[in-house]
Motif scaffolding. Structure first.
Motif, PDB file in Angstrom:
ATOM      1  N   CYS A 357       0.811  -1.219   0.000  1.00 45.58           N
ATOM      2  CA  CYS A 357       0.000   0.000   0.000  1.00 45.58           C
ATOM      3  C   CYS A 357       0.844   1.268   0.000  1.00 45.58           C
ATOM      4  O   CYS A 357       0.338   2.343  -0.327  1.00 45.58           O
ATOM      5  N   TYR A 361       0.483   0.239  -4.713  1.00 42.45           N
ATOM      6  CA  TYR A 361      -0.829   0.853  -4.914  1.00 42.45           C
ATOM      7  C   TYR A 361      -0.756   2.325  -5.344  1.00 42.45           C
ATOM      8  O   TYR A 361      -1.463   2.731  -6.284  1.00 42.45           O
ATOM      9  N   TYR A 387      -4.268  -5.791  -3.665  1.00 38.93           N
ATOM     10  CA  TYR A 387      -5.189  -5.268  -2.655  1.00 38.93           C
ATOM     11  C   TYR A 387      -6.030  -4.162  -3.284  1.00 38.93           C
ATOM     12  O   TYR A 387      -5.510  -3.313  -4.009  1.00 38.93           O
ATOM     13  N   CYS A 392      -6.279  -0.490   0.825  1.00 42.02           N
ATOM     14  CA  CYS A 392      -5.060   0.303   1.041  1.00 42.02           C
ATOM     15  C   CYS A 392      -5.375   1.647   1.690  1.00 42.02           C
ATOM     16  O   CYS A 392      -4.586   2.157   2.501  1.00 42.02           O
TER      17      CYS A 392
END
Length: 492
Positions: A357, A361, A387, A392
């Motif tokens: 994250c 991301y 994810y 996140c």
């Protein structure tokens, strides 16, 4: 001394001694209690590297990272050890400690086994059993798919709240932090020069090390490399399909395979498309109560016959696909049995979330993610995102600097190792890295998948890596590579 001079002296004294009190020095402490039982005859030292959790906060808490230092089998070992840390993110390196007899690197030099912060045997370990339980519920045939998002979001929120309540700074578990930990370890152990053995995710750690802390690095092996500049999620579905197509195309150019399974590539892709629109009904006995559970499998589920396979399974893949095409679901049912197993403890999941994250991301295009999810009719609905955006955002860690998404350049000797049928870190990624690594070599292992140096059925890639450590300025050419041919596909 007059009053003014006295006050100045006090202030100067506070400034001097204050620096000593607030500066933390990393340390390595030996421990008799190890993470695993080490086989007799293997000499080693085990202990914990203690470092700051957040290096920007010298008065903050510390963490402890387990480290093994295995002594070489040589009577006259070379002075530059190999440091090995595995992939993930979130996997433990410590399990390898049980198998040192198989590691050829010890024939020539010491091997340091390094655990990444936040993983299983580190203190703390950022485990998320909440996430593991959510996956178990999601995979159950009775699960209401309309509740998928809320299920995983709640799991992430619950885990985050628990970990932060325990005092963990979730933004301090990044690739940069791990690279700094390794650099600290080399300094504490007073090692002047070392070699790096990295695989999959940990190749990112290697790239950060040769960019930010190059002085002590003699050479580096990157097995199944993941370039810093690649957006993994954006490409993952396409990489999967490209690799499946390549393997099945190779089957079609093999006379025996094509005779046994004619046009298998087009038939399999068409089958996946059909099941995406008309899911395959599969009944499996629940071992807990003997009840028949009904699963409805789409193309995104059935392509697992390839994605779950390892190198040793490659010769069987066309055969297993043909079984499915002929409605022989015995292997599918066997795989589905894992759904009924008790969920794991979510070991290292929190560390994985922090890395992903903060580093992957933020650089993903959500537009690309959405497009990729619906772009391929054979696996429509298969999201490339490790994810989801909402997960996140709940995890809420700080985005890393833009440089962490940029290619590195280096003249440090690098050996890149790829498996021909690796859908996770495809050959093309390693090829792209050679342009910026002026002293690099790239070996491709025909018929192999992810992580060639850990192929216990054939240690050829490990031999190549060890040969490279012994002579990093020459391309390794072990005799075993000449013996590796395209897979002999099983036909009956």
């Amino acid at each position: 001394m007059n009053q003014l001079n006295f006050v100045l002296a006090i202030l100067l004294c506070i400034n001097c001694f204050g620096q000593t009190k607030t500066t933390f020095e990393p340390k390595f402490k030996e421990s008799k209690k190890t993470t695993h039982k080490i086989k007799k005859g293997q000499q080693y030292t085990f202990g914990y590297l203690e470092v700051l959790e957040n290096r920007q906060n010298p008065k903050g808490g510390t963490i402890k990272i387990p480290v093994y230092i295995f002594k070489s089998r040589s009577d006259n070992p070379k002075p530059d050890p190999v440091l090995y840390t595995v992939g993930g993110p979130g996997y433990t390196s410590m399990r390898a400690s049980q198998y040192m007899a198989y590691y050829r690197y010890l024939d020539d030099r010491d091997l340091i086994l390094f655990e990444q912060r936040g993983t299983q045997y580190a203190k703390p370990s950022l485990d998320c059993p909440e996430c593991s339980e959510a996956i178990s519920l999601y995979n159950h045939p009775d699960f209401d798919e309309t509740k998928t998002d809320s299920l995983f979001q709640k799991a992430a929120r619950d885990c985050k709240e628990r970990l932060e309540k325990d005092g963990n700074d979730l933004s301090s578990y990044t690739t940069n932090d791990i690279a700094a930990d390794i650099n600290d370890l080399m300094s504490v152990l007073e090692i002047e020069e070392y070699n790096l053995l990295t695989m999959s995710y940990s190749t990112k750690i290697g790239q950060v090390l040769i960019r930010d802390y190059p002085d002590k690095i003699r050479s580096i092996v990157m097995d199944s490399p993941l370039p810093l500049e690649v957006s993994f999620d954006e490409e993952s579905v396409n990489n999967l399909l490209e690799t499946v197509n390549k393997l099945l195309a190779d089957c079609e150019t093999d006379t025996d395979c094509n005779t046994a399974f004619p046009n298998i590539k087009s038939r399999f892709i068409k089958y996946l498309e059909d099941k995406t629109n008309n899911p395959l009904e599969v009944k499996v006995e629940n071992p807990e109560n003997g009840k028949l559970e009904t699963f409805y499998l789409k193309g995104a589920d059935l392509i697992n016959v390839f994605s779950s396979a390892r190198t040793g399974d490659v010769p069987n893949i066309p055969f297993e696909i043909n079984k499915i095409l002929n409605n022989d679901l015995s292997s599918v049912k066997q795989q589905l049995q894992s759904v009924f197993q008790k969920p794991g403890g979510g070991i290292g999941t929190g560390m994985r979330l922090s890395v992903w994250c903060a580093e992957e991301y933020p650089f993903n295009s959500q537009e690309v993610i959405t497009t990729e999810t619906t772009k391929y009719p054979s696996v429509e609905g298969l999201s490339p995102a490790t994810y989801d955006k909402e997960v996140c955002e709940i995890w809420g860690v700080k985005k890393v600097a833009d440089i962490e998404n940029m290619a590195i350049k280096s003249d440090i000797p690098v050996l890149l190792i790829s498996g021909e049928y690796d859908e996770l870190t495809p050959v093309k990624w390693a090829e792209s890295m050679t342009k910026n690594l002026s002293n690099s070599f790239h070996l491709i292992f025909k018929g192999w998948k992810h992580g060639p140096t850990t192929n216990w059925g054939n240690p050829c890639a490990m031999q190549a890596a060890n040969d490279f450590f012994n002579n990093p300025l020459a391309e390794p050419k072990p005799n075993c590579m000449e013996e590796i041919e395209s897979p002999a596909f099983k036909t009956e």
